[in-house]
Write a protein that holds these residues in place. Structure first.
Motif, short mmCIF file in Angstrom:
data_model
loop_
_atom_site.label_atom_id
_atom_site.label_comp_id
_atom_site.label_asym_id
_atom_site.label_seq_id
_atom_site.Cartn_x
_atom_site.Cartn_y
_atom_site.Cartn_z
N ILE A 250 3.41 -1.96 -7.07
CA ILE A 250 2.61 -1.26 -8.07
C ILE A 250 1.23 -1.89 -8.06
CG2 ILE A 250 2.34 -0.69 -10.51
CD1 ILE A 250 5.38 -0.80 -10.76
N LEU A 251 0.21 -1.09 -7.72
CA LEU A 251 -1.14 -1.59 -7.55
C LEU A 251 -2.10 -0.89 -8.50
CD1 LEU A 251 -1.19 -1.38 -3.63
CD2 LEU A 251 -0.55 -3.36 -5.02
N ASN A 252 -3.27 -1.50 -8.67
CA ASN A 252 -4.32 -0.90 -9.47
C ASN A 252 -5.24 -0.06 -8.57
OD1 ASN A 252 -3.48 -2.25 -11.85
ND2 ASN A 252 -4.60 -4.09 -11.21
N THR A 253 -6.05 0.78 -9.18
CA THR A 253 -7.08 1.48 -8.41
C THR A 253 -8.09 0.46 -7.92
OG1 THR A 253 -8.29 1.91 -10.45
CG2 THR A 253 -6.80 3.64 -9.68
N GLY A 254 -8.83 0.82 -6.89
CA GLY A 254 -9.82 -0.10 -6.32
C GLY A 254 -9.65 -0.22 -4.83
N VAL A 255 -9.95 -1.41 -4.30
CA VAL A 255 -9.89 -1.66 -2.87
C VAL A 255 -8.71 -2.57 -2.57
CG1 VAL A 255 -11.10 -2.54 -0.84
CG2 VAL A 255 -12.39 -1.41 -2.68
N HIS A 256 -7.90 -2.15 -1.61
CA HIS A 256 -6.74 -2.95 -1.20
C HIS A 256 -6.76 -3.11 0.31
CE1 HIS A 256 -4.86 -2.77 -5.17
NE2 HIS A 256 -5.24 -1.49 -5.21
N GLU A 257 -6.40 -4.29 0.76
CA GLU A 257 -6.31 -4.54 2.20
C GLU A 257 -4.89 -4.25 2.68
OE1 GLU A 257 -7.64 -7.87 5.46
OE2 GLU A 257 -6.58 -8.59 3.68
N ILE A 258 -4.78 -3.31 3.60
CA ILE A 258 -3.52 -3.05 4.28
C ILE A 258 -3.58 -3.86 5.57
CG2 ILE A 258 -2.03 -1.30 5.29
CD1 ILE A 258 -3.58 0.78 3.60
N LYS A 259 -2.57 -4.68 5.81
CA LYS A 259 -2.63 -5.52 7.01
C LYS A 259 -1.25 -5.71 7.61
CE LYS A 259 -2.42 -9.96 4.52
NZ LYS A 259 -3.11 -11.26 4.34
#
Length: 349
Positions: A250-259
């Protein structure tokens, strides 16, 4: 106190433990986090296991002591070792066997002597077809009464490849007992069953080896109820794993790094693509490579997300031989070589 990951237990007798691959960002997997795959109990080693025997179709059969091998010119390579059953849990329909998820793969620096160098010292006859490797571990298969050792063979050409080595160091330290001390065969680009642990006997033969771990296990069986069109498990498939975010995060809106990481048994990884619309469109990830021919490739992608909801993240790798991860893996009844497009579901709140 700093939190640390742990291995995930799949079985204790014999021990089968999965690497915490989602929480490892280094190029070299620490020995304590290297996955553990065993068919039998750990062997009881004695001084005789410090000797490596080479026999069979050779004019000069020999025993090499560990000290003899340590005195020979060494070679180091960085490569992943992947269990052929890695990701077996994702097959649909389900198959029997250890239900590995993403962590039956680990990468490290292996140091040893090329097998070809040892075979130069013993020589071998022209009719030699295969090289058989026997480990010190043994036990009973579920459908057998007799005790059997773990034995596998390689075609002579693969055995003579300059990067097929008899390893005695892992990450510049002596092999850990659980991973094959004192000698482990390392076979680049092949699944891990070929990299025999606790190696103590090498036999050159002029026919085809047909032991149970060669012609019964580690074979692709495309059909559930018969052996029609079966073929051996050898070269790694092109594959990738999404390390972060974790499934059902469960994440917030914004920028997330997928790696994550990507690897292949043919050529090199040339591209990793990400899809956020169930595979309709794809965007390229940024690749990070080591200057090593077999090492996995790290990849990353910055995801800017403003809309709340549930998302599926897809990742697929391509290699220089034109191979690409398929949407659906090649189903086989023993569950080997799973390499479907990696998928993680997340929720944005």
């Amino acid at each position: 106190m700093k939190n640390k990951p742990f291995l995930t237990t799949r079985k204790l007798q014999p021990e089968n433990q999965e690497s915490p691959i989602h929480f490892l960002s280094t190029w070299l997997t620490p020995a304590k986090y290297f996955y553990r795959r065993n068919h039998f109990p750990y062997p009881s080693l004695t001084d005789r296991h410090l000797w490596l025997q080479i026999c069979g179709n050779v004019p000069q059969p020999r025993f090499f002591h560990l000290n003899d091998i340590l005195s020979l010119p060494e070679k180091s390579i960085i490569l992943p070792v992947e269990c052929a059953g890695n990701k077996r849990a994702y097959f649909d329909p389900k198959v029997h066997g250890e239900q590995w998820e993403d962590g039956a793969i680990s990468q490290g620096k292996w140091t040893g002597v090329p097998l070809s160098h040892l075979l130069e010292l013993t020589g071998f006859y022209n009719q030699t077809k295969e090289v058989v490797f026997q480990g010190a571990d043994f036990g009973r298969k579920p459908d057998k009464e007799d005790l059997i050792p773990f034995k596998r063979s390689l075609p002579l050409e693969k055995a003579l490849h300059p990067d097929t080595i008899i390893a005695y160091l892992y990450n510049d330290k002596p092999l850990d007992y659980t991973h094959g001390y004192p000698f482990r065969l390392i076979v680049p680009n092949w699944y891990g069953m070929a990299s025999v642990k606790w190696l103590y006997k090498i036999e050159l033969i002029n026919d085809s080896f047909n032991g149970p771990f060669q012609t019964e296990d580690y074979v692709y069986y495309p059909h559930k109820h018969n052996d029609h069109k079966s073929f051996p498990v050898t070269t790694l498939q092109v594959n990738s794993t999404i390390q972060q975010p974790l499934p059902f995060s469960i994440l917030n809106t914004g920028v997330h790094e997928i790696k994550g990481i990507a690897w292949t048994g043919k050529g090199v990884i040339t591209e990793v693509e990400i899809s956020l619309d169930n595979g309709d469109t794809w965007q390229k990830a940024v690749l990070e490579r080591l200057n090593e021919p077999y090492a996995w490739t790290k990849w990353s992608f910055l995801w800017h997300v403003e809309k709340k909801g549930e998302y599926s993240i897809y990742a697929r790798a391509k290699d220089s031989q034109g191979r690409i991860q398929p949407m659906n893996a090649f189903w086989n009844r023993k569950g080997y070589g799973y390499n479907a497009v990696s998928k993680v579901n997340v929720k944005i709140e």
